[in-house]
Design an enzyme around this catalytic site. Structure first.
Site: not given
Length: 542
Positions: A258, A484, A512
């Site tokens: 991320s 996602d 995610h």
């Protein structure tokens, strides 16, 4: 405020041993070469207007104290004391895990003025339990996720083969938790902030958002004003090079999730010759402005809630919604709105579930499709008048502990980093029109994502959105997940084309990130790369 990639951690209080992770709130921004770093450390000293060739003009941009030093600090005598450290490993405080070891690494507060003071970064490691080949540095995302705490999740997230070969290392980036963590509101004030609610898109919501943005900015400046100008990702990337050296590694092997993909890409751009085996999972696109990120996430979460509701409706009596997918969405939106007016009993008379808390809980569950069952159960209970499960999930999202304290400062660290890292559009009329567009096109969460919370921030943004090439580094493995919601798949496609030498792996699924939750295919490719240096086939889809 913009909801972005959440730092990964397991929801053990939802399901024993759940090998999942959800976060806090995060984001990303871009890189742009700047003049030599000998300028004043004052972030206001060189503010200029960001270029606007493809859209409305952005806010004024300052210069990071770590952007361009005009020298390699690893070779500069001015930084010699930082590059001569050895970590004194010892017991960990407040982190679960029998084998975990912790220590600190010292870095300059102001990278272009190493005489201006230091920051101690908290570092942890899970030592290799086999024939050690090196150290694998990780970042769980955020910005604001604690890399030391993330080590608790490593047994669930990283394969036994990788853990046998690598010391897995996590650290709290500057401004996060144990590393000169930014201080803002008290725990009681944080409770009040997270519960504050109004119908998204309404005038009342705008007023509430402005009030809290100003209050938080003032509190952060009052308690952590000296550190705030130096919490940007350029500075954190410089810090990682000191960590690399302290670990005894000539090159940095790295796994970033991320926001951690942006941190990793920034490092690769600054130190391409020191890039080892790099994996960037759930990629951020550094070429996007804050507003473009918000729009991407508004769309991503709308698609995610649609997928959740479609799955729910297939389960008949186990689902609290009825009718078509669109009718189910309207029922959920109406439920959220009802809690804006009349908060729901949670079993704790001091903490009823407000609309804001319910939305936060549902957003949290969209990060991992393996947790959708808990979403169905919590919403079923809530729509019957019992909000206890929703409150529990909302507390997990914010890392609120049973005693009322917060385990980390991630709620505010994300603001401190994001407000430096990425500018927004400067035209108020454009921003208002964009907010109205997001609310109309993405009715479930779009109205929540039209602002940035940085209007009153005491430090201007320090970076322009721009591609990252990291010429001379690589090959770098970039991973995107088609469903996602927090880091849309298009961002991974974009980053993989920006980087000078990269391959793109695709996980065809919901939730995610991918490594540690894809079911085996992504894990096999990443493990072969980390363990043997075998670069995956570009474009491989699992």
């Amino acid at each position: 405020m913009t909801h972005a990639a959440r730092a990964r951690r397991p929801l053990s209080r939802l399901a024993a041993g759940a090998a999942t992770a959800v976060l806090l709130l995060a984001g990303c921004t871009g890189v742009d070469p700047a003049p030599d770093g000998d300028e004043s450390a004052d972030p206001d000293a060189s503010a200029t207007s960001a270029p606007s060739t493809d859209g409305p003009a952005l806010e004024e941009i300052g210069t990071s104290a770590a952007q361009d030093l005009g020298t390699d600090p690893a070779e500069d005598p001015a930084y010699a004391e930082y590059y001569a450290q050895e970590i004194d490993w010892g017991a960990c405080d407040g982190v679960d895990g029998e084998d975990l070891e912790c220590g600190t690494v010292t870095v300059p507060l102001v990278w272009n003025d190493p005489e201006a003071g230091d920051i101690d970064l908290a570092v942890g490691r899970l030592p290799a339990d086999g024939e050690r080949t090196g150290s694998l540095v990780t970042n769980p995302g955020g910005p604001g996720g604690s890399g030391v705490n993330f080590l608790e999740s490593v047994p669930f997230m990283i394969s036994p083969e990788v853990r046998a070969a690598y010391d897995v290392v996590g650290f709290d980036p500057r401004g996060v938790n144990r590393s000169a963590g930014v201080e803002c509101l008290s725990d009681e004030e944080t409770d009040e902030y997270l519960a504050a609610t109004a119908e998204p898109g309404s005038a009342e919501a705008a007023e509430l958002s402005e009030k809290w943005a100003a209050r938080i900015a003032a509190a952060c400046e009052a308690h952590s004003g000296e550190e705030l100008p130096y919490l940007d990702t350029y500075s954190a990337a410089r810090d990682m090079d000191v960590l690399r050296d302290a670990l005894g590694s000539e090159q940095l092997d790295y796994l970033g999730y991320s926001y951690g993909t942006y941190l990793g890409a920034s490092y690769a751009d600054l130190y391409p010759d020191r890039v080892g085996r790099f994996v960037l999972d759930g990629a951020m696109d550094p070429a996007l402005s804050m507003n473009e990120i918000a729009a991407g996430q508004a769309e991503g979460f709308e698609h995610a809630i649609e997928a959740f509701l479609a799955d729910c409706l297939e389960r008949d009596a186990a689902c609290p919604f009825t009718g078509t997918e669109e009718e189910a969405k309207q029922q959920l939106i109406a439920f959220f709105s009802s809690l804006d007016e009349s908060p729901l009993d949670s079993g704790d008379p001091e903490r009823p579930v407000t609309g804001a808390m319910a939305r936060s809980a549902v957003i949290t569950l969209l990060y991992e499709d393996g947790l959708w069952r808990f979403g169905r159960e919590a919403l079923t209970d809530a729509m019957k008048g019992d909000g206890a499960q929703l409150l529990n999930i909302a507390d997990l999202s914010s890392e609120r502990q049973p005693d009322g304290s917060y385990r980390t400062n991630a709620t505010f660290a994300i603001m401190a980093v994001n407000c430096l890292d990425r500018p927004g559009v400067a035209d108020d009329d454009w921003v208002q029109q964009e907010a109205e567009r997001l609310e109309e096109e993405y009715p479930t969460f779009g109205a929540m994502m039209g602002g940035d919370g940085c209007t009153d921030w005491p430090v201007p943004p320090l970076r322009e959105p721009a591609p990252i090439a990291a010429e001379g580094a690589g090959p770098i493995v970039v991973i995107g997940t088609t469903g996602d919601p927090a880091t849309p798949y298009a961002w991974a496609e974009s980053l993989s084309t920006q980087l000078d030498d990269a391959v793109l792996l695709t996980f065809d699924g919901n939730g995610h990130t991918a490594y540690g939750r894809s079911g085996g295919c992504i894990e096999a490719e990443v493990d072969a790369y980390l363990l043997e240096g075998t670069v995956p086939e570009d474009g491989l889809t699992c």
